[in-house]
Design a protein around this motif. Sequence first.
Motif, PDB file in Angstrom:
ATOM      1  N   GLY A 247       9.161  13.084 -29.159  1.00 19.02           N
ATOM      2  CA  GLY A 247       9.875  14.227 -28.625  1.00 19.02           C
ATOM      3  C   GLY A 247      10.036  14.255 -27.120  1.00 19.02           C
ATOM      4  N   VAL A 248       9.702  13.165 -26.452  1.00 14.14           N
ATOM      5  CA  VAL A 248       9.754  13.135 -24.987  1.00 14.14           C
ATOM      6  C   VAL A 248      11.150  13.452 -24.472  1.00 14.14           C
ATOM      7  N   THR A 249      12.162  12.886 -25.094  1.00 12.19           N
ATOM      8  CA  THR A 249      13.523  13.053 -24.582  1.00 12.19           C
ATOM      9  C   THR A 249      14.245  14.258 -25.163  1.00 12.19           C
ATOM     10  N   THR A 250      13.592  14.996 -26.075  1.00 18.78           N
ATOM     11  CA  THR A 250      14.299  16.097 -26.730  1.00 18.78           C
ATOM     12  C   THR A 250      13.696  17.470 -26.465  1.00 18.78           C
ATOM     13  N   ARG A 251      12.562  17.549 -25.808  1.00 19.79           N
ATOM     14  CA  ARG A 251      11.912  18.839 -25.620  1.00 19.79           C
ATOM     15  C   ARG A 251      12.743  19.800 -24.801  1.00 19.79           C
ATOM     16  N   ALA A 252      13.467  19.275 -23.807  1.00 18.74           N
ATOM     17  CA  ALA A 252      14.258  20.140 -22.938  1.00 18.74           C
ATOM     18  C   ALA A 252      15.463  20.737 -23.658  1.00 18.74           C
ATOM     19  N   VAL A 253      15.855  20.145 -24.773  1.00 18.58           N
ATOM     20  CA  VAL A 253      17.007  20.635 -25.534  1.00 18.58           C
ATOM     21  C   VAL A 253      16.581  20.838 -26.986  1.00 18.58           C
ATOM     22  N   GLN A 254      15.515  21.596 -27.179  1.00 16.64           N
ATOM     23  CA  GLN A 254      14.888  21.684 -28.494  1.00 16.64           C
ATOM     24  C   GLN A 254      15.800  22.276 -29.559  1.00 16.64           C
ATOM     25  N   VAL A 255      16.474  23.385 -29.247  1.00 16.95           N
ATOM     26  CA  VAL A 255      17.336  24.023 -30.242  1.00 16.95           C
ATOM     27  C   VAL A 255      18.499  23.095 -30.611  1.00 16.95           C
ATOM     28  N   LYS A 256      19.091  22.467 -29.613  1.00 17.21           N
ATOM     29  CA  LYS A 256      20.175  21.521 -29.883  1.00 17.21           C
ATOM     30  C   LYS A 256      19.678  20.373 -30.758  1.00 17.21           C
ATOM     31  N   THR A 257      18.462  19.919 -30.503  1.00 16.76           N
ATOM     32  CA  THR A 257      17.884  18.827 -31.282  1.00 16.76           C
ATOM     33  C   THR A 257      17.697  19.233 -32.744  1.00 16.76           C
ATOM     34  N   ILE A 258      17.249  20.463 -32.972  1.00 15.92           N
ATOM     35  CA  ILE A 258      17.082  20.964 -34.338  1.00 15.92           C
ATOM     36  C   ILE A 258      18.427  20.983 -35.065  1.00 15.92           C
ATOM     37  N   TRP A 259      19.478  21.359 -34.347  1.00 18.36           N
ATOM     38  CA  TRP A 259      20.811  21.396 -34.956  1.00 18.36           C
ATOM     39  C   TRP A 259      21.302  19.985 -35.272  1.00 18.36           C
ATOM     40  N   ILE A 260      21.066  19.039 -34.375  1.00 22.93           N
ATOM     41  CA  ILE A 260      21.461  17.649 -34.625  1.00 22.93           C
ATOM     42  C   ILE A 260      20.721  17.105 -35.843  1.00 22.93           C
ATOM     43  N   PHE A 261      19.410  17.421 -35.949  1.00 20.92           N
ATOM     44  CA  PHE A 261      18.626  16.995 -37.113  1.00 20.92           C
ATOM     45  C   PHE A 261      19.232  17.554 -38.400  1.00 20.92           C
ATOM     46  N   THR A 262      19.612  18.829 -38.382  1.00 24.62           N
ATOM     47  CA  THR A 262      20.196  19.475 -39.560  1.00 24.62           C
ATOM     48  C   THR A 262      21.516  18.819 -39.946  1.00 24.62           C
ATOM     49  N   GLN A 263      22.358  18.550 -38.953  1.00 25.34           N
ATOM     50  CA  GLN A 263      23.629  17.882 -39.225  1.00 25.34           C
ATOM     51  C   GLN A 263      23.415  16.501 -39.838  1.00 25.34           C
ATOM     52  N   SER A 264      22.425  15.778 -39.321  1.00 26.58           N
ATOM     53  CA  SER A 264      22.140  14.443 -39.851  1.00 26.58           C
ATOM     54  C   SER A 264      21.637  14.517 -41.287  1.00 26.58           C
ATOM     55  N   MET A 265      20.808  15.517 -41.575  1.00 32.95           N
ATOM     56  CA  MET A 265      20.341  15.706 -42.954  1.00 32.95           C
ATOM     57  C   MET A 265      21.519  15.931 -43.893  1.00 32.95           C
ATOM     58  N   MET A 266      22.464  16.760 -43.453  1.00 37.47           N
ATOM     59  CA  MET A 266      23.621  17.074 -44.290  1.00 37.47           C
ATOM     60  C   MET A 266      24.494  15.838 -44.478  1.00 37.47           C
ATOM     61  N   LYS A 267      24.718  15.094 -43.416  1.00 34.91           N
ATOM     62  CA  LYS A 267      25.511  13.864 -43.516  1.00 34.91           C
ATOM     63  C   LYS A 267      24.848  12.864 -44.460  1.00 34.91           C
ATOM     64  N   PHE A 268      23.519  12.765 -44.370  1.00 39.94           N
ATOM     65  CA  PHE A 268      22.781  11.834 -45.216  1.00 39.94           C
ATOM     66  C   PHE A 268      22.915  12.231 -46.687  1.00 39.94           C
ATOM     67  N   PHE A 269      22.759  13.519 -46.971  1.00 39.00           N
ATOM     68  CA  PHE A 269      22.877  14.009 -48.348  1.00 39.00           C
ATOM     69  C   PHE A 269      24.279  13.739 -48.894  1.00 39.00           C
ATOM     70  N   LYS A 270      25.292  13.999 -48.070  1.00 32.46           N
ATOM     71  CA  LYS A 270      26.662  13.780 -48.530  1.00 32.46           C
ATOM     72  C   LYS A 270      26.951  12.299 -48.762  1.00 32.46           C
ATOM     73  N   LYS A 271      26.406  11.446 -47.913  1.00 32.96           N
ATOM     74  CA  LYS A 271      26.667  10.007 -48.034  1.00 32.96           C
ATOM     75  C   LYS A 271      26.046   9.424 -49.294  1.00 32.96           C
ATOM     76  N   HIS A 272      24.817   9.819 -49.600  1.00 40.43           N
ATOM     77  CA  HIS A 272      24.071   9.131 -50.656  1.00 40.43           C
ATOM     78  C   HIS A 272      23.960   9.899 -51.977  1.00 40.43           C
ATOM     79  N   PHE A 273      24.061  11.226 -51.946  1.00 39.01           N
ATOM     80  CA  PHE A 273      23.754  11.991 -53.167  1.00 39.01           C
ATOM     81  C   PHE A 273      24.822  12.998 -53.579  1.00 39.01           C
TER      82      PHE A 273
END
Length: 304
Positions: A247-273
């Motif tokens: 988390g060294v490079t993401t702490r300063a933008v924590q909320v944005k990072t959480i949103w990016i993680f969520t988007q990636s989860m959704m993309k992953f689910f759509k791609k594979h399942f």
Amino acid sequence: MASSFLKSTYTQDLFDVSIIMVNWNAGKYLEDTINSLREKTQDILFEIILIDNNSDKNEESYFFIDKLLEQNNVTVIKSEENLGFAKANNIGMEIAKGRNFLILNPDVVFHNNVIKILSDYLDNNEAVGMVGPKVLNPNGSFQQPCLRGKPYPKDTLFHLIGLAKAFPKCEALNGYALWHLNRDEINECGALSGCCMMLKKSLFEEIGGMDEQFFMYQEETDWGLRTAKAGKKTVYNPNAIVTHVGGVTTRAVQVKTIWIFTQSMMKFFKKHFWNDYNFVQKAFWTTLIYGNFVLKYVKAKVKR
């Protein structure tokens, strides 16, 4: 790709391992990581390829990059935009000259001769495409993402709601976190931690690099699934040990990072399942993914 410039200091053309690092405002940790890997790595030829994702020009890690070029077998690529984790690593792998590639975060400390241990394991096991070390937190506890199963939705659900950790010995509930496996033994798994993982160049040539639709997060999970589909194994090897600050490079933008993680989860689910489920099931998993974002967002706000 955004305009960038490349500098190299090469003393040879072929290497056992190419170490690909992506930096974005890692501060002093970048220098600590480089010093650690050079101190602990022995009896193996390696190069370092560092891609800077448009770090702040007055930031500590950015200043260190020019010092890094004073060392042998180093390539530096400076991008004028943040390309994301997957795309930046792919650029590094495209120019890599090693027979094995190590993906390494700029906030990792080596405990032992990790690079040789992992490289030798790949060289001696034809069926294995990827291998990763035991990863510890700074307090010495185990960092779970370095040993994960295939992220099927039901297994991810058991993990997110805490059921898997509540019953760590139950294999049926631990398809994602694999808590039932011995952390001190070599184990086949579904995915490794993107902070430190090694793959064969031949695997990269066969299945390609990280999927660039994932700006950050889930790219190593997707890679693990594609490795399995290619008939190759992904293996956790605890004989190699690192500490990952995380988390060294993401702490300063924590909320944005959480949103990016969520988007990636959704993309992953759509791609594979996505095509495996009906409308109601899709709605359930979509609600779960975005509901997890809401919970993390609230926790981040409360901590502030």
